[in-house]
Each structure stands twice: as C-alpha cells, then as structure tokens.
Design a protein around this motif. Structure first.
Motif, PDB file in Angstrom:
ATOM      1  N   MET A   1       0.836  -1.087  -0.089  1.00  9.14           N
ATOM      2  CA  MET A   1      -0.131   0.035   0.114  1.00  9.14           C
ATOM      3  C   MET A   1       0.836   1.048   0.109  1.00  9.14           C
ATOM      4  SD  MET A   1      -2.835   1.351   2.902  1.00  9.14           S
ATOM      5  CE  MET A   1      -3.498  -0.545   3.068  1.00  9.14           C
ATOM      6  N   THR A   2       0.565   2.206  -0.965  1.00 14.51           N
ATOM      7  CA  THR A   2       1.206   3.424  -0.922  1.00 14.51           C
ATOM      8  C   THR A   2       1.024   4.356  -0.012  1.00 14.51           C
ATOM      9  OG1 THR A   2      -0.298   4.462  -2.674  1.00 14.51           O
ATOM     10  CG2 THR A   2       1.607   3.101  -3.620  1.00 14.51           C
ATOM     11  N   ASP A   3       1.852   5.432   0.288  1.00 20.29           N
ATOM     12  CA  ASP A   3       1.317   6.610   1.297  1.00 20.29           C
ATOM     13  C   ASP A   3       0.123   7.126   0.941  1.00 20.29           C
ATOM     14  OD1 ASP A   3       3.503   5.793   2.839  1.00 20.29           O
ATOM     15  OD2 ASP A   3       4.519   7.555   2.083  1.00 20.29           O
ATOM     16  N   ALA A   4      -0.048   7.504  -0.621  1.00 15.15           N
ATOM     17  CA  ALA A   4      -1.198   7.907  -1.081  1.00 15.15           C
ATOM     18  C   ALA A   4      -2.444   7.066  -0.845  1.00 15.15           C
ATOM     19  CB  ALA A   4      -1.352   8.168  -2.422  1.00 15.15           C
ATOM     20  N   GLU A   5      -2.236   5.680  -1.076  1.00 21.42           N
ATOM     21  CA  GLU A   5      -3.454   4.888  -0.688  1.00 21.42           C
ATOM     22  C   GLU A   5      -3.727   4.823   0.712  1.00 21.42           C
ATOM     23  OE1 GLU A   5      -2.590   1.844  -4.479  1.00 21.42           O
ATOM     24  OE2 GLU A   5      -2.022   1.374  -2.652  1.00 21.42           O
ATOM     25  N   PHE A   6      -2.875   4.890   1.722  1.00 19.23           N
ATOM     26  CA  PHE A   6      -3.027   4.917   3.181  1.00 19.23           C
ATOM     27  C   PHE A   6      -3.958   6.115   3.154  1.00 19.23           C
ATOM     28  CE2 PHE A   6      -1.908   6.078   7.722  1.00 19.23           C
ATOM     29  CZ  PHE A   6      -2.109   5.007   8.149  1.00 19.23           C
ATOM     30  N   ASP A   7      -3.547   7.504   3.095  1.00 23.97           N
ATOM     31  CA  ASP A   7      -4.179   8.393   3.361  1.00 23.97           C
ATOM     32  C   ASP A   7      -5.634   8.397   2.654  1.00 23.97           C
ATOM     33  OD1 ASP A   7      -2.093   9.569   4.175  1.00 23.97           O
ATOM     34  OD2 ASP A   7      -1.434  10.974   2.423  1.00 23.97           O
ATOM     35  N   ILE A   8      -5.908   7.884   1.473  1.00 20.96           N
ATOM     36  CA  ILE A   8      -6.995   7.503   0.933  1.00 20.96           C
ATOM     37  C   ILE A   8      -7.977   7.176   2.053  1.00 20.96           C
ATOM     38  CG2 ILE A   8      -8.598   6.647  -0.870  1.00 20.96           C
ATOM     39  CD1 ILE A   8      -6.069   7.394  -2.708  1.00 20.96           C
ATOM     40  N   LEU A   9      -7.449   5.733   2.584  1.00 21.79           N
ATOM     41  CA  LEU A   9      -8.222   4.657   3.213  1.00 21.79           C
ATOM     42  C   LEU A   9      -8.444   5.570   4.649  1.00 21.79           C
ATOM     43  CD1 LEU A   9      -6.646   1.485   2.850  1.00 21.79           C
ATOM     44  CD2 LEU A   9      -9.039   2.136   2.137  1.00 21.79           C
ATOM     45  N   ASP A  10      -7.673   6.423   4.975  1.00 21.42           N
ATOM     46  CA  ASP A  10      -7.643   7.326   6.095  1.00 21.42           C
ATOM     47  C   ASP A  10      -8.963   8.215   6.200  1.00 21.42           C
ATOM     48  OD1 ASP A  10      -6.645   7.720   8.718  1.00 21.42           O
ATOM     49  OD2 ASP A  10      -6.144   9.695   8.242  1.00 21.42           O
ATOM     50  N   PRO A  17     -17.875  11.367  -0.918  1.00 15.62           N
ATOM     51  CA  PRO A  17     -17.984  11.597  -2.486  1.00 15.62           C
ATOM     52  C   PRO A  17     -16.569  11.749  -2.812  1.00 15.62           C
ATOM     53  CG  PRO A  17     -18.881  13.305  -1.069  1.00 15.62           C
ATOM     54  CD  PRO A  17     -18.655  12.270  -0.101  1.00 15.62           C
ATOM     55  N   PHE A  18     -16.334  11.503  -4.311  1.00 14.71           N
ATOM     56  CA  PHE A  18     -15.023  11.680  -4.719  1.00 14.71           C
ATOM     57  C   PHE A  18     -14.413  13.234  -4.644  1.00 14.71           C
ATOM     58  CE2 PHE A  18     -12.285  13.035  -8.493  1.00 14.71           C
ATOM     59  CZ  PHE A  18     -11.433  12.020  -8.513  1.00 14.71           C
ATOM     60  N   ALA A  19     -15.187  14.204  -4.838  1.00 21.28           N
ATOM     61  CA  ALA A  19     -14.721  15.649  -4.601  1.00 21.28           C
ATOM     62  C   ALA A  19     -14.333  15.862  -3.313  1.00 21.28           C
ATOM     63  CB  ALA A  19     -15.853  16.756  -5.036  1.00 21.28           C
ATOM     64  N   GLY A  26      -5.878  16.053  -0.687  1.00 24.04           N
ATOM     65  CA  GLY A  26      -5.125  16.954  -1.645  1.00 24.04           C
ATOM     66  C   GLY A  26      -4.465  16.401  -2.810  1.00 24.04           C
ATOM     67  N   LEU A  27      -4.917  15.169  -3.354  1.00 18.74           N
ATOM     68  CA  LEU A  27      -4.602  14.711  -4.390  1.00 18.74           C
ATOM     69  C   LEU A  27      -5.484  15.271  -5.637  1.00 18.74           C
ATOM     70  CD1 LEU A  27      -4.664  11.114  -3.190  1.00 18.74           C
ATOM     71  CD2 LEU A  27      -2.670  12.475  -3.543  1.00 18.74           C
ATOM     72  N   ALA A  28      -4.476  15.363  -6.656  1.00 23.20           N
ATOM     73  CA  ALA A  28      -5.354  15.897  -7.969  1.00 23.20           C
ATOM     74  C   ALA A  28      -6.443  14.751  -8.406  1.00 23.20           C
ATOM     75  CB  ALA A  28      -4.423  16.016  -9.054  1.00 23.20           C
ATOM     76  N   PRO A  29      -7.343  15.278  -9.160  1.00 23.22           N
ATOM     77  CA  PRO A  29      -8.370  14.150  -9.658  1.00 23.22           C
ATOM     78  C   PRO A  29      -7.749  12.992 -10.257  1.00 23.22           C
ATOM     79  CG  PRO A  29      -9.339  16.341  -9.689  1.00 23.22           C
ATOM     80  CD  PRO A  29      -8.015  16.581  -9.530  1.00 23.22           C
ATOM     81  N   THR A  30      -7.018  13.159 -11.241  1.00 22.98           N
ATOM     82  CA  THR A  30      -6.473  11.991 -12.059  1.00 22.98           C
ATOM     83  C   THR A  30      -5.674  11.277 -11.140  1.00 22.98           C
ATOM     84  OG1 THR A  30      -4.704  13.674 -12.593  1.00 22.98           O
ATOM     85  CG2 THR A  30      -6.613  13.347 -14.347  1.00 22.98           C
ATOM     86  N   GLU A  31      -4.975  11.957 -10.309  1.00 20.22           N
ATOM     87  CA  GLU A  31      -3.938  10.820  -9.427  1.00 20.22           C
ATOM     88  C   GLU A  31      -4.923  10.109  -8.433  1.00 20.22           C
ATOM     89  OE1 GLU A  31      -0.282  11.263  -6.348  1.00 20.22           O
ATOM     90  OE2 GLU A  31      -1.212  12.933  -7.014  1.00 20.22           O
ATOM     91  N   LEU A  32      -6.012  10.719  -7.938  1.00 23.75           N
ATOM     92  CA  LEU A  32      -6.860  10.149  -6.978  1.00 23.75           C
ATOM     93  C   LEU A  32      -7.567   9.011  -7.911  1.00 23.75           C
ATOM     94  CD1 LEU A  32      -8.539   9.751  -4.378  1.00 23.75           C
ATOM     95  CD2 LEU A  32      -9.780  11.707  -5.155  1.00 23.75           C
ATOM     96  N   GLU A  33      -8.029   9.282  -9.042  1.00 17.35           N
ATOM     97  CA  GLU A  33      -8.694   8.035  -9.700  1.00 17.35           C
ATOM     98  C   GLU A  33      -7.758   6.896  -9.838  1.00 17.35           C
ATOM     99  OE1 GLU A  33     -10.015   9.338 -13.755  1.00 17.35           O
ATOM    100  OE2 GLU A  33     -10.812  11.291 -13.097  1.00 17.35           O
ATOM    101  N   ARG A  34      -6.276   7.117 -10.113  1.00 16.16           N
ATOM    102  CA  ARG A  34      -5.532   5.980 -10.310  1.00 16.16           C
ATOM    103  C   ARG A  34      -5.550   5.061  -9.107  1.00 16.16           C
ATOM    104  NH1 ARG A  34      -0.050   6.177  -9.153  1.00 16.16           N
ATOM    105  NH2 ARG A  34      -0.135   8.217  -9.190  1.00 16.16           N
ATOM    106  N   HIS A  35      -5.264   5.966  -7.757  1.00 10.69           N
ATOM    107  CA  HIS A  35      -5.042   5.162  -6.731  1.00 10.69           C
ATOM    108  C   HIS A  35      -6.503   4.474  -6.270  1.00 10.69           C
ATOM    109  CE1 HIS A  35      -1.157   6.483  -5.712  1.00 10.69           C
ATOM    110  NE2 HIS A  35      -1.322   7.862  -5.899  1.00 10.69           N
ATOM    111  N   LEU A  36      -7.622   4.967  -6.445  1.00 12.88           N
ATOM    112  CA  LEU A  36      -8.789   4.411  -6.213  1.00 12.88           C
ATOM    113  C   LEU A  36      -8.926   3.173  -7.137  1.00 12.88           C
ATOM    114  CD1 LEU A  36     -11.427   7.474  -5.965  1.00 12.88           C
ATOM    115  CD2 LEU A  36     -10.857   5.878  -4.323  1.00 12.88           C
TER     116      LEU A  36
END
Length: 85
Positions: A1-10, A17-19, A26-36
């Motif tokens: 699990m990446t740090d970004a994925e950890f932050d998302i799960l947090d 909702p996505f927004a 603090g992730l850009a929408p395209t980066e958030l999409e990739r991690h989701l």
C-alpha cells in the motif's frame, strides 16, 4: 500500500464523495482516480453510484465515466490493512 493509498483509506471510514475525498487528501483528480482504481482492484475500497446507498461492483470499462460522481468507503479488508500498517 502506497502512502497515498493509506491517506485515502484514512478518509474512508464513512461513505465519502469523490470531490470531498480529493479535497481532503490533496490529490489531483487524475491521481486520485489512479489510486482508487488500484484500491478497488485489491478489494480494499467499495464504490457507490449514483447515490451513497447503492453499491456498484467495480468494472474497469465504466469506472472512468462515473468515478467523479461516485462515493467510496473502505472495505473491511481495507480497514484491517490500514489499521495494521
């Protein structure tokens, strides 16, 4: 699990909702999409669409079209991995 994925799960202890998820992480929408996408493929997150009460199974073919209108929640497995890291 990446740090970004950890932050998302947090942020996914409750249906979010996505927004709002993008704003809180603090992730850009395209980066958030990739991690989701990665978290959904690992069954660590559940997605809901068109409302927060209707769970939608992850489908690669439709994900890009609806991701920004979707809601997300950590799965039991996602919470376990998040809490044991």
């Amino acid at each position: 699990m990446t740090d970004a994925e950890f932050d998302i799960l947090d942020e996914l202890y409750f249906v979010t909702p996505f927004a709002e998820l993008s704003r809180k992480t603090g992730l850009a929408p395209t980066e958030l999409e990739r991690h989701l996408r990665s978290l959904l493929e690992q069954d660590l997150v559940r997605s809901f669409w068109p409302d927060p009460d209707t769970e939608l199974a992850f489908e690669e073919s439709s994900f890009g079209a609806i991701v920004r209108d979707s809601f997300f929640l950590a799965s039991k497995e996602g919470l376990l991995q998040h809490n044991t890291r």
